[in-house]
Design an enzyme around this catalytic site. Structure first.
Site, PDB file in Angstrom:
ATOM      1  N   GLY A  94       0.821  -1.150  -0.035  1.00 23.61           N
ATOM      2  CA  GLY A  94      -0.009   0.018  -0.034  1.00 23.61           C
ATOM      3  C   GLY A  94       1.014   1.257   0.099  1.00 23.61           C
ATOM      4  O   GLY A  94       0.505   2.413   0.495  1.00 23.61           O
ATOM      5  N   SER A  95       2.119   1.183  -0.516  1.00 25.61           N
ATOM      6  CA  SER A  95       2.704   2.402  -0.304  1.00 25.61           C
ATOM      7  C   SER A  95       2.225   3.609  -1.262  1.00 25.61           C
ATOM      8  O   SER A  95       2.316   4.710  -0.842  1.00 25.61           O
ATOM      9  CB  SER A  95       4.379   2.075  -1.106  1.00 25.61           C
ATOM     10  OG  SER A  95       4.180   1.795  -2.603  1.00 25.61           O
ATOM     11  N   ASN A  96       1.472   3.319  -2.550  1.00 27.32           N
ATOM     12  CA  ASN A  96       0.955   4.210  -3.097  1.00 27.32           C
ATOM     13  C   ASN A  96      -0.212   4.868  -2.479  1.00 27.32           C
ATOM     14  O   ASN A  96      -0.444   6.283  -2.349  1.00 27.32           O
ATOM     15  CB  ASN A  96       0.369   3.986  -4.581  1.00 27.32           C
ATOM     16  CG  ASN A  96       1.323   3.719  -5.556  1.00 27.32           C
ATOM     17  OD1 ASN A  96       1.914   4.963  -5.966  1.00 27.32           O
ATOM     18  ND2 ASN A  96       1.892   2.574  -5.935  1.00 27.32           N
ATOM     19  N   LEU A 161      -4.647  -6.224  -7.176  1.00 30.65           N
ATOM     20  CA  LEU A 161      -4.408  -7.346  -8.240  1.00 30.65           C
ATOM     21  C   LEU A 161      -5.645  -8.018  -8.512  1.00 30.65           C
ATOM     22  O   LEU A 161      -5.582  -9.180  -9.132  1.00 30.65           O
ATOM     23  CB  LEU A 161      -3.564  -8.219  -7.387  1.00 30.65           C
ATOM     24  CG  LEU A 161      -1.958  -7.599  -7.084  1.00 30.65           C
ATOM     25  CD1 LEU A 161      -1.107  -8.463  -6.403  1.00 30.65           C
ATOM     26  CD2 LEU A 161      -1.421  -7.007  -8.244  1.00 30.65           C
ATOM     27  N   LEU A 163      -9.531  -8.285 -10.920  1.00 31.16           N
ATOM     28  CA  LEU A 163     -10.150  -7.542 -12.081  1.00 31.16           C
ATOM     29  C   LEU A 163     -11.426  -6.792 -11.262  1.00 31.16           C
ATOM     30  O   LEU A 163     -12.095  -7.672 -10.544  1.00 31.16           O
ATOM     31  CB  LEU A 163     -10.597  -8.604 -12.945  1.00 31.16           C
ATOM     32  CG  LEU A 163     -11.167  -8.104 -14.230  1.00 31.16           C
ATOM     33  CD1 LEU A 163      -9.953  -7.414 -14.933  1.00 31.16           C
ATOM     34  CD2 LEU A 163     -11.765  -9.169 -15.066  1.00 31.16           C
ATOM     35  N   ASN A 178      -6.192   3.545 -11.995  1.00 34.54           N
ATOM     36  CA  ASN A 178      -5.319   2.575 -11.558  1.00 34.54           C
ATOM     37  C   ASN A 178      -3.726   2.955 -12.014  1.00 34.54           C
ATOM     38  O   ASN A 178      -3.811   3.959 -13.042  1.00 34.54           O
ATOM     39  CB  ASN A 178      -5.435   1.222 -12.339  1.00 34.54           C
ATOM     40  CG  ASN A 178      -4.593   0.115 -12.202  1.00 34.54           C
ATOM     41  OD1 ASN A 178      -4.564  -0.254 -10.905  1.00 34.54           O
ATOM     42  ND2 ASN A 178      -4.066  -0.400 -13.342  1.00 34.54           N
ATOM     43  N   HIS A 180      -0.244   1.703 -12.901  1.00 36.13           N
ATOM     44  CA  HIS A 180       0.490   0.633 -13.585  1.00 36.13           C
ATOM     45  C   HIS A 180       1.881   0.531 -13.668  1.00 36.13           C
ATOM     46  O   HIS A 180       2.220   1.869 -14.117  1.00 36.13           O
ATOM     47  CB  HIS A 180      -0.100  -0.087 -14.919  1.00 36.13           C
ATOM     48  CG  HIS A 180       0.480  -1.430 -15.358  1.00 36.13           C
ATOM     49  ND1 HIS A 180       0.239  -2.626 -14.883  1.00 36.13           N
ATOM     50  CD2 HIS A 180       1.476  -1.445 -16.484  1.00 36.13           C
ATOM     51  CE1 HIS A 180       0.974  -3.546 -15.548  1.00 36.13           C
ATOM     52  NE2 HIS A 180       1.594  -2.955 -16.452  1.00 36.13           N
ATOM     53  N   GLU A 250       5.816   6.645  -9.380  1.00 40.86           N
ATOM     54  CA  GLU A 250       4.594   6.156  -9.060  1.00 40.86           C
ATOM     55  C   GLU A 250       3.897   7.201  -8.172  1.00 40.86           C
ATOM     56  O   GLU A 250       2.880   7.735  -7.992  1.00 40.86           O
ATOM     57  CB  GLU A 250       4.435   4.845  -8.552  1.00 40.86           C
ATOM     58  CG  GLU A 250       4.592   3.926  -9.878  1.00 40.86           C
ATOM     59  CD  GLU A 250       4.370   2.313  -9.497  1.00 40.86           C
ATOM     60  OE1 GLU A 250       3.349   2.049  -8.603  1.00 40.86           O
ATOM     61  OE2 GLU A 250       5.249   1.508  -9.568  1.00 40.86           O
TER      62      GLU A 250
HETATM   63  N1  LIG Z   1     -11.315  -4.237 -14.658  1.00 40.32           N
HETATM   64  C1  LIG Z   1     -10.025  -3.741 -14.217  1.00 40.32           C
HETATM   65  N2  LIG Z   1      -9.624  -4.233 -13.130  1.00 40.32           N
HETATM   66  C2  LIG Z   1      -8.434  -3.868 -12.693  1.00 40.32           C
HETATM   67  C3  LIG Z   1      -7.220  -3.338 -13.548  1.00 40.32           C
HETATM   68  C4  LIG Z   1      -7.939  -2.817 -14.700  1.00 40.32           C
HETATM   69  O1  LIG Z   1      -7.310  -2.119 -15.603  1.00 40.32           O
HETATM   70  N3  LIG Z   1      -9.511  -3.126 -14.999  1.00 40.32           N
HETATM   71  N4  LIG Z   1      -5.969  -2.962 -13.353  1.00 40.32           N
HETATM   72  C5  LIG Z   1      -5.562  -4.313 -12.316  1.00 40.32           C
HETATM   73  C6  LIG Z   1      -4.197  -3.762 -11.777  1.00 40.32           C
HETATM   74  N5  LIG Z   1      -3.290  -4.449 -12.854  1.00 40.32           N
HETATM   75  C7  LIG Z   1      -2.392  -3.644 -13.370  1.00 40.32           C
HETATM   76  O2  LIG Z   1      -2.411  -2.474 -13.377  1.00 40.32           O
HETATM   77  C8  LIG Z   1      -3.255  -6.071 -12.779  1.00 40.32           C
HETATM   78  C9  LIG Z   1      -3.359  -6.602 -11.779  1.00 40.32           C
HETATM   79  C10 LIG Z   1      -3.202  -7.858 -11.538  1.00 40.32           C
HETATM   80  C11 LIG Z   1      -3.185  -8.715 -12.982  1.00 40.32           C
HETATM   81  C12 LIG Z   1      -3.288 -10.310 -12.780  1.00 40.32           C
HETATM   82  O3  LIG Z   1      -2.841 -10.805 -13.714  1.00 40.32           O
HETATM   83  N6  LIG Z   1      -3.939 -10.555 -11.685  1.00 40.32           N
HETATM   84  C13 LIG Z   1      -3.771 -12.247 -11.520  1.00 40.32           C
HETATM   85  C14 LIG Z   1      -4.040 -12.746 -10.319  1.00 40.32           C
HETATM   86  C15 LIG Z   1      -2.979 -12.023  -9.329  1.00 40.32           C
HETATM   87  C16 LIG Z   1      -3.501 -12.583  -7.715  1.00 40.32           C
HETATM   88  O4  LIG Z   1      -4.728 -12.574  -7.426  1.00 40.32           O
HETATM   89  O5  LIG Z   1      -2.240 -12.489  -6.912  1.00 40.32           O
HETATM   90  C17 LIG Z   1      -4.846 -12.803 -12.524  1.00 40.32           C
HETATM   91  O6  LIG Z   1      -5.861 -11.917 -12.789  1.00 40.32           O
HETATM   92  O7  LIG Z   1      -4.675 -13.969 -12.975  1.00 40.32           O
HETATM   93  C18 LIG Z   1      -3.021  -8.190 -13.851  1.00 40.32           C
HETATM   94  C19 LIG Z   1      -2.889  -6.534 -14.153  1.00 40.32           C
HETATM   95  C20 LIG Z   1      -6.437  -4.149 -11.166  1.00 40.32           C
HETATM   96  N7  LIG Z   1      -7.697  -4.504 -11.469  1.00 40.32           N
HETATM   97  N1  LIG Z   2      -0.571  -4.416 -12.305  1.00 38.74           N
HETATM   98  C1  LIG Z   2      -0.834  -3.711 -10.719  1.00 38.74           C
HETATM   99  C2  LIG Z   2       0.653  -3.673 -10.220  1.00 38.74           C
HETATM  100  O1  LIG Z   2       1.488  -4.188 -10.681  1.00 38.74           O
HETATM  101  N2  LIG Z   2       0.667  -2.682  -9.384  1.00 38.74           N
HETATM  102  C3  LIG Z   2       1.870  -2.382  -8.855  1.00 38.74           C
HETATM  103  O2  LIG Z   2       2.031  -3.011  -7.390  1.00 38.74           O
HETATM  104  C4  LIG Z   2       3.164  -2.161  -6.722  1.00 38.74           C
HETATM  105  C5  LIG Z   2       2.989  -2.114  -5.309  1.00 38.74           C
HETATM  106  O3  LIG Z   2       2.078  -1.230  -5.117  1.00 38.74           O
HETATM  107  P1  LIG Z   2       1.852  -0.398  -3.489  1.00 38.74           P
HETATM  108  O4  LIG Z   2       3.078  -0.462  -3.024  1.00 38.74           O
HETATM  109  O5  LIG Z   2       1.025   0.835  -3.817  1.00 38.74           O
HETATM  110  O6  LIG Z   2       1.036  -1.595  -2.954  1.00 38.74           O
HETATM  111  C6  LIG Z   2       3.315  -0.824  -7.515  1.00 38.74           C
HETATM  112  O7  LIG Z   2       4.587  -0.868  -8.177  1.00 38.74           O
HETATM  113  C7  LIG Z   2       2.172  -0.711  -8.283  1.00 38.74           C
HETATM  114  O8  LIG Z   2       2.354  -0.121  -9.577  1.00 38.74           O
END
Ligand SMILES: Nc1nc2c(c(=O)[nH]1)N[C@@H](CN(C=O)c1ccc(C(=O)N[C@@H](CCC(=O)O)C(=O)O)cc1)CN2
Ligand SMILES: NCC(=O)N[C@@H]1O[C@H](COP(=O)([O-])[O-])[C@@H](O)[C@H]1O
Length: 286
Positions: A94-96, A161, A163, A178, A180, A250
């Site tokens: 949760g650093s962001n 993480l 959807l 979001n 990324h 970020e």
């Molecule tokens: N509807 C949306 N939901 C989310 C988005 C988005 O753009 N549209 N962004 C993500 C954040 N993210 C990238 O920025 C991202 C997060 C997770 C994954 C991913 O592949 N997750 C895995 C599961 C990982 C886990 O549960 O540990 C998966 O779905 O298989 C890709 C991109 C947040 N939600």
């Molecule tokens: N696709 C999503 C993703 O990879 N997000 C990334 O998780 C890291 C931890 O964030 P945090 O320190 O704010 O928890 C951050 O680098 C963020 O961009």
């Protein structure tokens, strides 16, 4: 875990609860030891906003054409902008979220590691959704209702993480952001999160990377790009070194974007691209 309330105290004068979700659903995810080690508890934290600085109404041009106002004109020209209430969805440390919350405490963001940081700062948390491990949780439909009830204006995903379901996307159109850790559309989509992103960037030989902030649609990382920052990828970079360089940007970028969000400085071009209007000069864009 019992439902508790989690809300920033500036200037909210009423404690309103926020949401916590277990692993199999969505919202904010804080890694937290539970009786089931693999279970991750997620929370949604909400920050109330404050009076925000608005555009100057009265301007005097100086020799370089810059807007110059006397202190009194500065004060007079402040227009109250609608206060904003933010819900933050976070995974991992949760650093962001902490950067955004600290900026809000400083007063630059008007508009919440994880649950602990929130609680340590008097930000209340609600449990979401209902599962066998978390019977007191809310359903997805209740999540939307709760966000509405607490008058949340914008949702910020910060390392989250899972959807976000279309139900929430539809309820909060053009209101979910979001961050990324790559220059989208490169290195985004399912499977691209955390260190996986940085490892892929290094393996590709890319010379630049950096954070992207985008609006969220129903797919991973395909929403409209709002802001990016570029950092170099050095020849001998480890994934951790690159991650740290990107994360530093970020934190800065998300605070800047949240400031713009709370000051109504995000506008949409006719072609559907969102852009940020400069705080200093409304005729300029970031
Ligand atoms: N509807 C949306 N939901 C989310 C988005 C988005 O753009 N549209 N962004 C993500 C954040 N993210 C990238 O920025 C991202 C997060 C997770 C994954 C991913 O592949 N997750 C895995 C599961 C990982 C886990 O549960 O540990 C998966 O779905 O298989 C890709 C991109 C947040 N939600
Ligand atoms: N696709 C999503 C993703 O990879 N997000 C990334 O998780 C890291 C931890 O964030 P945090 O320190 O704010 O928890 C951050 O680098 C963020 O961009």
């Amino acid at each position: 875990m019992e439902a508790q309330s989690l809300l920033s105290q500036f200037p909210s004068n009423s404690t309103k609860p926020l949401l916590q979700t277990p692993r199999e659903s969505f919202s904010v995810n804080f890694s937290k030891s539970q009786k089931l080690d693999s279970l991750k508890t997620r929370y949604c934290v909400k920050l109330a906003s404050q009076r925000v600085r608005a555009e100057k109404r009265l301007v005097c041009r100086n020799s370089v054409g810059r807007d110059v106002l006397s202190p009194q004109e500065e004060e007079d020209s402040l227009i109250r902008v609608q206060r904003k209430k933010l819900a933050v969805f976070v995974s991992g440390g949760g650093s962001n979220f902490r950067s955004i919350h600290e900026a809000a405490v400083r007063g630059s963001v008007y508009g919440c590691g994880g649950a602990e940081h929130a609680r340590n700062n008097g930000i209340p948390v609600i449990v979401f959704p209902k599962t066998s491990n978390v019977p007191e949780g809310l359903s997805s439909t209740d999540l939307v209702a709760a966000l509405r009830r607490y008058e949340v204006d914008f949702i910020l995903l910060a390392g989250y993480l899972k959807l976000i379901p279309v139900e929430l996307i539809r309820a909060y159109q053009r209101s979910i952001l979001n961050i990324h850790p790559s220059l989208l559309p490169a290195f985004g989509g399912k499977g691209y999160y955390g260190m996986k992103v940085h490892r892929a960037v290094i393996a590709s030989g890319a010379r630049y990377s950096g954070p992207t902030i985008h609006f969220v649609d129903e797919h991973y990382d395909t929403g409209r790009i709002l802001a990016q920052r570029v950092v170099p990828v050095l020849a001998n970079d480890t994934a951790e070194e690159l991650a740290a360089r990107v994360l530093h940007e970020e934190h800065r970028l998300y605070v800047e974007v949240t400031e713009a969000l709370c000051e109504d400085r995000i506008v949409w071009r006719e072609d559907g691209v969102p852009i940020i209007r400069s705080r200093e000069n409304p005729k300029e864009y970031c």
